[in-house]
Design a protein around this motif. Structure first.
Motif, PDB file in Angstrom:
ATOM      1  N   UNK A  85     -11.310 -14.762 -10.347  1.00 31.31           N
ATOM      2  CA  UNK A  85     -10.574 -15.531 -11.152  1.00 31.31           C
ATOM      3  C   UNK A  85      -9.240 -14.960 -12.119  1.00 31.31           C
ATOM      4  N   UNK A  86      -9.494 -13.748 -12.369  1.00 37.09           N
ATOM      5  CA  UNK A  86      -8.547 -12.910 -13.398  1.00 37.09           C
ATOM      6  C   UNK A  86      -7.502 -12.632 -12.397  1.00 37.09           C
ATOM      7  N   UNK A  87      -7.401 -12.510 -11.003  1.00 33.45           N
ATOM      8  CA  UNK A  87      -6.421 -12.190 -10.280  1.00 33.45           C
ATOM      9  C   UNK A  87      -5.253 -12.937 -10.418  1.00 33.45           C
ATOM     10  N   UNK A  88      -3.946 -12.559 -10.035  1.00 32.34           N
ATOM     11  CA  UNK A  88      -2.872 -13.331  -9.777  1.00 32.34           C
ATOM     12  C   UNK A  88      -3.224 -14.684  -8.758  1.00 32.34           C
ATOM     13  N   UNK A  89      -2.659 -15.673  -8.871  1.00 33.24           N
ATOM     14  CA  UNK A  89      -2.896 -16.897  -8.035  1.00 33.24           C
ATOM     15  C   UNK A  89      -1.945 -16.927  -6.788  1.00 33.24           C
ATOM     16  N   UNK A  90      -2.351 -15.928  -5.945  1.00 31.96           N
ATOM     17  CA  UNK A  90      -1.475 -15.504  -4.740  1.00 31.96           C
ATOM     18  C   UNK A  90      -2.620 -15.281  -3.446  1.00 31.96           C
ATOM     19  N   UNK A  91      -2.117 -16.106  -2.641  1.00 27.60           N
ATOM     20  CA  UNK A  91      -3.215 -15.966  -1.210  1.00 27.60           C
ATOM     21  C   UNK A  91      -3.552 -14.536  -0.793  1.00 27.60           C
ATOM     22  N   UNK A  92      -2.486 -13.751  -0.733  1.00 23.49           N
ATOM     23  CA  UNK A  92      -2.484 -12.670  -0.045  1.00 23.49           C
ATOM     24  C   UNK A  92      -3.463 -11.605  -1.288  1.00 23.49           C
TER      25      UNK A  92
END
Length: 368
Positions: A85-92
């Motif tokens: 949840x803390x990651x950048x909101x990017x599919x890859x």
């Protein structure tokens, strides 16, 4: 002066004294032997009782160990979700994260060790507006982009997403397992199942699906009498096995995979569980919904005593073949602060052959 008694009387009296003198040691010895025998019998009985109680404690510890390992899997999934949840909101980015979560060979713990790290075969990211990202086995699935396209018949757990959306931010939800059902004797083309753990985050819901094989690994942990593990079914027949239940008393793992919960490939719905012994091998086994047969007394004990007490329990019960086993059951209780779950998530059971609990018999020990 009194006269002496007649000779025959004197001889009779002497014979009586001789009999007493010669038989007294025999009587005393017999009494002492009887005392020793009774004392030894009592000591043997106490020894047998202590032996059985010790085995009970060992089996109880094994069930607690398995339940603790399941709790650890769930807690690790919650930690991984917070990182996701803390990651950048990017599919890859999410795709790479899932691929990185696969245990390294050097870190993987074998069944003979301390259990296993969770392996994930599903991941979902659902936004508040209904958009959905589905990752299967580490790869993005472009065919599913909205919640309405997420179907249980495809082992896509929309139910867990919907339930997690209702949580307060930061809370974690444990869903229901999804798995294709394969009856006994049929070729299992895909025995994979997934148990969803979902986090309500600031940007929506994040879901990780724990592969059912992670639970299968836990059923191969050492358990009393700690014999080397062989094939799962062979161990089951020998009386040395482990199974895992969820809170609805559906099986997540069992040596007989046809007992494990499953979805009907024809309807896409959860297959109704077996109602009696005639359904064995053709339907999954639910401990509550099973109605009649040899297992009913076993399950009644669990439902009416073990599960209500939410503590470890050890007792004897018959399996489907009528063979008596010693069963140890322990609740799986995840961290309440993380999951907010009331009561256990499920239960871990350990079965053992009765002969390992038989009273030790007294044996003659040769003197050298």
């Amino acid at each position: 002066m009194d006269s002496l008694p007649p000779e025959p009387i004197r001889r009779a009296a002497l014979r009586s004294w001789f009999v007493i003198l010669f038989t007294a040691p025999v009587v005393l010895g017999a009494g002492f032997w009887a005392y020793q025998w009774q004392t030894g019998k009592q000591e043997m009985s106490q020894l047998a009782n202590d032996f059985i109680q010790r085995q009970n404690r060992v089996l109880a510890h094994d069930a607690l160990r398995v339940s603790g390992e399941v709790s650890s899997l769930l807690l690790q999934a919650a930690r991984d979700l917070r990182a996701m949840a803390a990651l950048p909101a990017q599919p890859k980015v999410y795709e790479s994260f899932l691929q990185a979560l696969k245990p390294l060979p050097s870190l993987k713990r074998e069944p003979e060790g301390q259990g296993a790290f969770p392996v994930y075969n599903r991941a979902l990211v659902a936004s508040q507006n209904g958009k959905l990202l589905l990752i299967r086995d580490g790869r993005i699935d472009p065919s599913v982009t909205r919640l309405s396209e997420c179907l249980a018949k495809d082992l896509c757990d929309v139910a867990s997403v919907s339930s997690a959306l209702k949580l307060e931010t930061g809370k974690v939800y444990i869903g229901k397992g999804l798995r294709w059902y394969t009856p006994q004797g049929a070729a299992d083309s895909d025995g994979t199942g997934t148990l969803s753990v979902a986090l309500k985050g600031e940007r929506g819901v994040f879901v990780l699906g724990i592969d059912f094989h992670s639970f299968d690994l836990l059923t191969r942990l050492p358990a009393f009498p700690y014999q080397k593990r062989g094939e799962a079914l062979e161990d089951y027949e020998a009386g040395n096995y482990i199974y895992i239940l969820d809170r609805d008393t559906d099986l997540l793992a069992h040596p007989k995979p046809w007992h494990v919960m499953g979805i009907d490939r024809q309807t896409g719905q959860a297959l109704p569980p077996m109602r009696n012994d005639a359904d064995a091998g053709k339907r999954p086994l639910n401990f509550t919904l099973y109605q009649e047969g040899v297992l009913r007394p076993y399950f009644d004990r669990l439902l009416e005593r073990s599960f209500k007490a939410s503590e470890v329990d050890v007792f004897q019960a018959a399996n489907l073949s009528g063979t008596i086993r010693v069963i140890s059951i322990a609740p799986i209780i995840p961290d309440s602060e993380v999951f907010g779950l009331k009561g256990p998530f499920g239960y871990a059971g350990v079965g053992c052959a009765l002969e390992y609990f038989e009273e030790p018999e007294p044996r003659l020990i040769p003197y050298y």
